[in-house]
Motif scaffolding. Structure first.
Motif, PDB file in Angstrom:
ATOM      1  N   UNK A 162       0.828  -1.211   0.000  1.00 59.96           N
ATOM      2  CA  UNK A 162       0.000   0.000   0.000  1.00 59.96           C
ATOM      3  C   UNK A 162       0.861   1.260   0.000  1.00 59.96           C
ATOM      4  N   UNK A 163       1.913   1.264   0.799  1.00 61.56           N
ATOM      5  CA  UNK A 163       2.793   2.429   0.864  1.00 61.56           C
ATOM      6  C   UNK A 163       3.525   2.634  -0.463  1.00 61.56           C
ATOM      7  N   UNK A 164       3.980   1.536  -1.042  1.00 58.82           N
ATOM      8  CA  UNK A 164       4.676   1.606  -2.324  1.00 58.82           C
ATOM      9  C   UNK A 164       3.766   2.198  -3.389  1.00 58.82           C
ATOM     10  N   UNK A 165       2.519   1.769  -3.398  1.00 60.60           N
ATOM     11  CA  UNK A 165       1.548   2.297  -4.366  1.00 60.60           C
ATOM     12  C   UNK A 165       1.327   3.791  -4.127  1.00 60.60           C
ATOM     13  N   UNK A 166       1.206   4.190  -2.886  1.00 59.19           N
ATOM     14  CA  UNK A 166       1.037   5.591  -2.538  1.00 59.19           C
ATOM     15  C   UNK A 166       2.237   6.407  -3.010  1.00 59.19           C
ATOM     16  N   UNK A 167       3.418   5.882  -2.798  1.00 57.24           N
ATOM     17  CA  UNK A 167       4.655   6.541  -3.230  1.00 57.24           C
ATOM     18  C   UNK A 167       4.681   6.706  -4.755  1.00 57.24           C
ATOM     19  N   UNK A 168       4.347   5.622  -5.463  1.00 51.29           N
ATOM     20  CA  UNK A 168       4.343   5.685  -6.929  1.00 51.29           C
ATOM     21  C   UNK A 168       3.360   6.735  -7.430  1.00 51.29           C
ATOM     22  N   UNK A 169       2.198   6.828  -6.799  1.00 52.34           N
ATOM     23  CA  UNK A 169       1.202   7.822  -7.200  1.00 52.34           C
ATOM     24  C   UNK A 169       1.727   9.239  -6.985  1.00 52.34           C
ATOM     25  N   UNK A 170       2.422   9.464  -5.879  1.00 48.67           N
ATOM     26  CA  UNK A 170       2.985  10.786  -5.602  1.00 48.67           C
ATOM     27  C   UNK A 170       4.083  11.133  -6.606  1.00 48.67           C
ATOM     28  N   UNK A 171       4.904  10.168  -6.945  1.00 47.09           N
ATOM     29  CA  UNK A 171       5.956  10.405  -7.940  1.00 47.09           C
ATOM     30  C   UNK A 171       5.333  10.740  -9.295  1.00 47.09           C
ATOM     31  N   UNK A 172       4.299  10.004  -9.693  1.00 48.33           N
ATOM     32  CA  UNK A 172       3.628  10.277 -10.963  1.00 48.33           C
ATOM     33  C   UNK A 172       3.015  11.672 -10.965  1.00 48.33           C
ATOM     34  N   UNK A 173       2.427  12.061  -9.843  1.00 49.01           N
ATOM     35  CA  UNK A 173       1.852  13.403  -9.728  1.00 49.01           C
ATOM     36  C   UNK A 173       2.940  14.454  -9.869  1.00 49.01           C
ATOM     37  N   UNK A 174       4.052  14.223  -9.215  1.00 47.38           N
ATOM     38  CA  UNK A 174       5.181  15.156  -9.293  1.00 47.38           C
ATOM     39  C   UNK A 174       5.688  15.288 -10.730  1.00 47.38           C
ATOM     40  N   UNK A 175       5.822  14.163 -11.411  1.00 46.08           N
ATOM     41  CA  UNK A 175       6.303  14.184 -12.805  1.00 46.08           C
ATOM     42  C   UNK A 175       5.313  14.880 -13.736  1.00 46.08           C
ATOM     43  N   UNK A 176       4.027  14.735 -13.457  1.00 40.95           N
ATOM     44  CA  UNK A 176       3.038  15.386 -14.318  1.00 40.95           C
ATOM     45  C   UNK A 176       3.051  16.893 -14.138  1.00 40.95           C
ATOM     46  N   UNK A 177       3.545  17.371 -12.995  1.00 38.86           N
ATOM     47  CA  UNK A 177       3.627  18.814 -12.750  1.00 38.86           C
ATOM     48  C   UNK A 177       4.869  19.432 -13.372  1.00 38.86           C
ATOM     49  N   UNK A 178       5.868  18.600 -13.638  1.00 38.83           N
ATOM     50  CA  UNK A 178       7.148  19.114 -14.153  1.00 38.83           C
ATOM     51  C   UNK A 178       7.098  19.444 -15.620  1.00 38.83           C
TER      52      UNK A 178
END
Length: 178
Positions: A162-178
């Motif tokens: 669950x934590x890994x999935x949460x982390x991946x989602x945050x990274x994807x969100x960060x990349x979409x903002x860049x």
């Protein structure tokens, strides 16, 4: 976070997990505050791992203020109850409400854990009832017997995933903002 009522097996679970199942402490004293345990866990079905900082708390309301300070930034939740103690199961609502009051608007993934399945003849909370409650509150569910060393790693593997999935989602969100 590792909340739940007193004597449901939170500390036994944390200690068993930290020692990789090396021993079950039979002569146990109740936790008198909050203990921090740190351990790296492999994320199932990946080559990644996560490091857990596990806050094991005494289940008394006396420690609520300390817990609330720690609950300001929780990532995942492992809510523990005793399958032979209906009140400990009913109090899961209280523990979850306290957590969610501290993290308004934030989804915190977690797992509801029914402990003491080795006491089958004294069981009062049925698996289906607890599973339904967990699903209703957006939690995964598992059962175990720390005493018999059965399934005690399952909640932590669920939390790692669950934590890994949460982390991946945050990274994807960060990349979409860049």
């Amino acid at each position: 976070m590792l909340p739940g009522d007193p004597a449901v097996g939170k500390s036994a679970l944390a200690q068993m997990f930290r020692s990789d199942g090396a021993h079950f402490q039979r002569n146990y004293t109740l936790t008198a505050g909050i203990e921090l345990l740190v351990k790296a866990v492999s994320v199932p079905e990946t080559s990644d791992s996560v490091e857990f900082f596990i806050f094991d708390s005494a289940g008394k309301d006396l420690f609520s203020e300390m817990l609330e300070k720690l609950w300001e930034q929780p990532n995942v939740l492992c809510l523990v109850y005793d399958v032979t103690n209906e009140q400990s199961f009913n109090n899961c609502n209280k523990w979850l409400e306290k957590l969610r009051a501290q993290a308004v608007g934030v989804h915190i993934p977690g797992v509801l854990v029914g402990n003491k399945t080795d006491l089958a003849d004294r069981r009062v909370v049925e698996q289906e009832q607890a599973q339904e409650w967990a699903e209703k509150h957006g939690l995964e569910y598992c059962e175990m017997s720390v005493k018999e060393m059965k399934n005690f790693e399952a909640p932590f593997h669920i939390l790692a995933k669950l934590f890994h999935q949460l982390y991946k989602e945050k990274v994807e969100t960060f990349h979409s903002l860049a």
